[in-house]
Design a protein around this motif. Structure first.
Motif, PDB file in Angstrom:
ATOM      1  N   ILE A   1     -24.110  45.440  82.174  1.00  7.50           N
ATOM      2  CA  ILE A   1     -23.444  45.993  80.731  1.00  7.50           C
ATOM      3  C   ILE A   1     -23.994  47.134  80.016  1.00  7.50           C
ATOM      4  O   ILE A   1     -25.156  47.071  79.205  1.00  7.50           O
TER       5      ILE A   1
ATOM      6  N   CYS B   1     -25.168  49.513  76.453  1.00  7.35           N
ATOM      7  CA  CYS B   1     -24.673  49.808  75.163  1.00  7.35           C
ATOM      8  C   CYS B   1     -25.941  51.505  74.579  1.00  7.35           C
ATOM      9  O   CYS B   1     -26.847  51.016  74.745  1.00  7.35           O
TER      10      CYS B   1
ATOM     11  N   HIS C   1     -20.036  48.584  83.025  1.00  5.23           N
ATOM     12  CA  HIS C   1     -19.900  48.326  81.842  1.00  5.23           C
ATOM     13  C   HIS C   1     -20.706  49.484  80.578  1.00  5.23           C
ATOM     14  O   HIS C   1     -21.134  49.278  80.782  1.00  5.23           O
TER      15      HIS C   1
ATOM     16  N   ILE D   1     -20.478  50.202  76.593  1.00  9.04           N
ATOM     17  CA  ILE D   1     -20.362  49.963  75.552  1.00  9.04           C
ATOM     18  C   ILE D   1     -20.635  50.927  74.195  1.00  9.04           C
ATOM     19  O   ILE D   1     -21.980  51.117  74.076  1.00  9.04           O
TER      20      ILE D   1
ATOM     21  N   ASP E   1     -17.365  50.604  69.349  1.00  7.77           N
ATOM     22  CA  ASP E   1     -17.183  49.958  69.222  1.00  7.77           C
ATOM     23  C   ASP E   1     -17.164  48.812  69.369  1.00  7.77           C
ATOM     24  O   ASP E   1     -18.519  48.803  68.517  1.00  7.77           O
ATOM     25  N   ASP E   2     -16.728  48.160  69.009  1.00  9.12           N
ATOM     26  CA  ASP E   2     -17.392  46.553  68.739  1.00  9.12           C
ATOM     27  C   ASP E   2     -18.035  46.276  69.634  1.00  9.12           C
ATOM     28  O   ASP E   2     -17.253  45.050  70.449  1.00  9.12           O
TER      29      ASP E   2
ATOM     30  N   ARG F   1     -15.715  43.134  72.927  1.00  8.07           N
ATOM     31  CA  ARG F   1     -16.755  43.529  74.052  1.00  8.07           C
ATOM     32  C   ARG F   1     -17.215  43.295  74.899  1.00  8.07           C
ATOM     33  O   ARG F   1     -16.519  42.780  75.714  1.00  8.07           O
TER      34      ARG F   1
ATOM     35  N   ALA G   1     -15.233  39.851  76.096  1.00  5.83           N
ATOM     36  CA  ALA G   1     -14.185  39.654  76.312  1.00  5.83           C
ATOM     37  C   ALA G   1     -14.347  40.344  77.854  1.00  5.83           C
ATOM     38  O   ALA G   1     -13.984  39.584  78.858  1.00  5.83           O
ATOM     39  N   LEU G   2     -16.537  40.480  78.502  1.00  6.51           N
ATOM     40  CA  LEU G   2     -16.222  40.388  79.306  1.00  6.51           C
ATOM     41  C   LEU G   2     -17.252  38.555  79.966  1.00  6.51           C
ATOM     42  O   LEU G   2     -17.463  39.316  81.295  1.00  6.51           O
TER      43      LEU G   2
END
Length: 319
Positions: free
Chosen positions: A166, A168, A185, A187, A192-193, A197, A200-201
């Motif tokens: 992920i 960011c 993924h 962010i 975005d929060d 996020r 949720a992943l």
């Protein structure tokens, strides 16, 4: 020779004329072809780095070039050999003297620009994820500052190690670069929060953080039980405070990472890591991203790119 030198404590560096140095015992001299910039160069100029040389000194931590001369009783590498070296300082110059035992011969086909952008960024990420966090295939890695000098390499190395990554970063352009490096993924830190996020992943097993500040706080709250958090640096300017009670409740570990420190007490950690990384590069599995290549006269512009977070990957100076 020309060198980008800090003349005294608190003074700004500038390009000045200095004598060509002579290599001492255990040293060799390089004709420097390229020098990678690091956020630590900014801290060093400000007198805020954890490993400060005495002024006057020349900035530039990692370089690539051609061996020009050997110091007394130094057997090699022989003059004419292309090498990279982490010297900690002295790289933003036309020539520099560095410990011979730290030099790494460059693979065929590796440019000086890639070599100068390689050691600190890839070395930090590999030592952090492999040696410190002992990350396993199938785990989830959250990388903050994922389009920066070290963050982008963490995305690449994490993906090669089998993690779900992920990334960011700030803005669509930087997120696109992180995605191309292998992020599963992305962010956007500007809109975005992060906490929502990542939650949720499914949360994070490992957090790689060169940013600090609010992003650390958000990442801290989405760690899975037994997650490992890796503070790499504090580009936000805010060193986060760590609530020990939260560490206890989730059985979390915070693992500090200072790549250069291993050169003093366990150099084999660095040399083994660099050997692995250069092998991956030779196999085409690592692709250094250099957003700017500038001449020595524009070293100040290069530092400003880092300060303003306008670069992606690495900024390289070519004396």
């Amino acid at each position: 020779m020309r060198a980008f030198t800090v003349p005294g404590t608190g003074a700004m560096a500038s390009v000045t004329d200095r004598p060509v140095p002579r290599p001492g015992p255990g040293e060799l001299r390089l004709k420097i072809e390229a020098c990678g910039l690091n956020f630590a160069d900014l801290l060093m100029e400000q007198g805020k780095y954890q490993d400060m040389p005495e002024p006057p000194f020349t900035l530039g931590m990692e370089v690539a070039g051609v061996v020009d001369a050997l110091g007394p009783d130094v057997e090699g590498p022989s003059p004419g050999t292309r090498v990279a070296v982490f010297g900690g300082q002295g790289g933003l110059a036309e020539f520099g003297c560095f410990p011979a035992k730290r030099t790494v011969p460059l693979p065929d086909g590796m440019s000086a620009t890639h070599a100068a952008a390689f050691q600190v960024a890839y070395g930090t990420s590999h030592v952090a994820l492999h040696h410190r966090a002992q990350m396993q295939p199938g785990e989830t890695l959250l990388v903050l500052g994922a389009a920066g000098g070290v963050g982008l390499t963490a995305v690449e190395v994490g993906k090669l190690m089998g993690a779900t990554v992920i990334a960011c970063a700030r803005g669509a352009d930087k997120l696109e670069i992180a995605a191309k490096a292998g992020a599963d993924h992305v962010i956007d830190a500007t809109s975005d929060d992060i906490r929502a996020r990542v939650k949720a992943l499914g949360g994070a097993d490992v957090v790689y953080d060169p940013v600090g500040g609010e992003q650390w706080q958000a990442a801290f709250r989405v760690c899975k039980p037994e997650a490992r958090l890796l503070p790499i640096g504090f580009a936000s300017g805010e060193v986060p405070q760590i609530p020990a009670n939260h560490l206890m409740v989730k059985n979390l570990s915070v693992l500090g990472v200072y790549w250069g420190g291993y050169l003093k007490f366990r150099p084999e950690v660095v040399t083994d890591s660099i050997r692995t990384l250069l092998g991956w590069y030779a196999e085409g599995r690592l692709k250094p991203h250099v957003s700017h290549v500038l001449p020595l006269e524009r070293a100040r512009d290069g530092l400003e790119l880092l300060r303003a977070r306008k670069s992606t990957g690495k900024v390289v100076i070519t004396p």
